[in-house]
Design a protein around this motif. Structure first.
Motif: not given
Ligand code: HEM
Ligand SMILES: *[C@@H]1O[C@H](CO)[C@@H](O)[C@H](O)[C@H]1NC(C)=O
Ligand SMILES: *[C@@H]1O[C@H](CO)[C@@H](O)[C@H](O)[C@H]1NC(C)=O
Ligand SMILES: *[C@@H]1O[C@H](CO)[C@@H](O)[C@H](O)[C@H]1NC(C)=O
Ligand SMILES: *[C@@H]1O[C@H](CO)[C@@H](O)[C@H](O)[C@H]1NC(C)=O
Length: 321
Positions: A54-66, A158-165
């Motif tokens: 598997a391969q995994f690509g990503w980016r973090i938005h300026s709202n860092e929970s997204v 969109g991650l709730s506050s339980e998560y941390n990027v």
């Protein structure tokens, strides 16, 4: 007596060996060029995951929970599925994962849904779609990339506050069968090691990840550190190999010696002893033949290895287990 002392020392070595650490960082491997090129231009990172190809690509938005993510893998069977999800709990593991699952069907368009994977699922309860309350899965796409024969899930998460990027537990999985027409139900994936190791804790800010020592690994570690085989690109691997072979050969020697002692105690008659020596010679001969084959294969592989270095870890892991 010395044999027992030896066993004790081996046990102690096993438990305190540096390889028995609970979690470690792995070197991240960049995605293949093909997969990287298929990603939206805005993506900033892409790593190969350590199992299932598997391969995994990503980016973090300026709202860092997204975050925007895409995860791709091959699905070998006609009715297979691909899952990706995040887990808010302390361990990166199957139970507790909020997942998107995409379904391949021979005569229909690929489809997807969201699932709340629980410990009941693990026990065999049917896994049916559910609304996920603490994650906002948007722009979900599940599609086939025919150039690279990959299925791919992409989403804005969109991650709730339980998560941390900077320490996100994420889980991926590939299954071989699903049932249903409108409402899709994935059936259990297989159990070999790659399917058990398809989870990690990733720091999306920098791209490093940590392989978890979940309950599964913990239990197995009580089976002589068998599952702790580090990845071949891991710095510990060489020590592990030495230790693994040393332990294996020592145990064999110990067993042979013990059986001779047993024969000595119970049957002073020499026939048993000679029969046993005969059996050992037979086994020894077979081992020798296999060993020669292994070496030939090893030397051949080494010659062929140099061109495709990136894939090496994955292949070795799959073939050696
Ligand atoms: C019908 C659905 C499913 C069933 C019945 C099922 C069952 C199981 C079982 C019994 C194990 C443990 C095997 C063992 O300890 O030997 C396991 C492990 C695992 N499963 Fe599933 N599974 C299902 C779906 C999924 C999905 C959708 C994912 C990914 C989102 C997933 C990811 C994992 C992972 C990563 C492991 C190894 C780590 C762990 O035990 O938590 N599974 N599964
Ligand atoms: C992935 O693609 C981007 C452009 O979309 C490029 O800037 C980057 O260097 C590529 N990375 C790799 C590892 O090929
Ligand atoms: C997932 O299922 C569990 C158990 O049924 C439930 O307690 C939990 O609220 C659900 N979580 C989400 C995010 O839907
Ligand atoms: C950032 O995203 C999260 C998750 O979607 C959302 O709950 C939050 O309101 C957003 N924050 C801002 C400032 O927009
Ligand atoms: C996320 O985790 C990092 C590293 O563990 C920590 O420094 C940071 O404060 C955490 N952020 C939040 C919002 O909890």
């Amino acid at each position: 007596m010395s044999a027992y002392l030896f066993t004790t020392i081996l046990m102690i070595l096993t438990f305190f060996s540096p390889i028995s650490t609970t979690a470690k960082y792995r070197h991240s491997t960049p995605c293949s060029e093909d997969f990287n090129a298929s990603l939206p231009k805005s993506f900033t990172n892409c790593n190969k995951l350590n199992t299932l190809g598997a391969q995994f690509g990503w980016r973090i938005h300026s709202n860092e929970s997204v975050i925007d993510i895409c995860v791709g893998a091959m699905i070998e069977t006609d009715e297979g599925w691909l899952a990706w999800g995040v887990n808010p709990q302390a361990e990166s593991q199957m139970a507790g994962t909020r997942a998107i699952i995409g379904f391949k069907k021979p005569d229909r368009k690929p489809s997807w849904n969201t699932y709340n994977v629980t410990s009941e699922t693990k026990l065999g309860c049917r896994l049916m779609p559910s609304k996920i309350v603490d994650i906002d899965f948007g722009n979900v796409k599940f599609e086939y990339l025919n150039q690279i024969n990959y299925y791919r899930i992409c989403a804005t998460v969109g991650l709730s506050s339980e998560y941390n990027v900077s320490r996100l537990n994420h889980v991926w999985q590939v299954g071989f069968k699903s049932i249903g027409m409108e409402v899709m139900e994935p059936l259990k994936h297989k159990n070999p090691l790659p399917n058990m190791d398809s989870t990690e804790t990733i720091n999306l800010r920098v791209g490093t990840s940590k392989i978890n020592a979940g309950p599964h690994r913990h239990r197995m570690r009580m089976m002589l550190a068998l599952r702790l085989k580090p990845h071949s690109n891991d710095d510990y691997r060489i020590y592990w190999s030495i230790y693994h072979h040393f332990l294996g050969y020592s145990l064999l020697a110990l067993i042979v010696v013990n059986i001779f002692r047993g024969i000595g105690i119970f049957s002073p008659n020499q026939t048993w002893r000679w029969a046993y020596i005969g059996v050992l010679c037979g086994l020894g001969f077979i081992t020798l033949v296999f060993e020669i084959f292994t070496w030939i294969k090893f030397l051949k592989d080494r010659k062929e290895k140099n061109p495709g270095e990136n894939d090496e870890g994955q292949q070795k892991k799959n073939t050696q287990m």
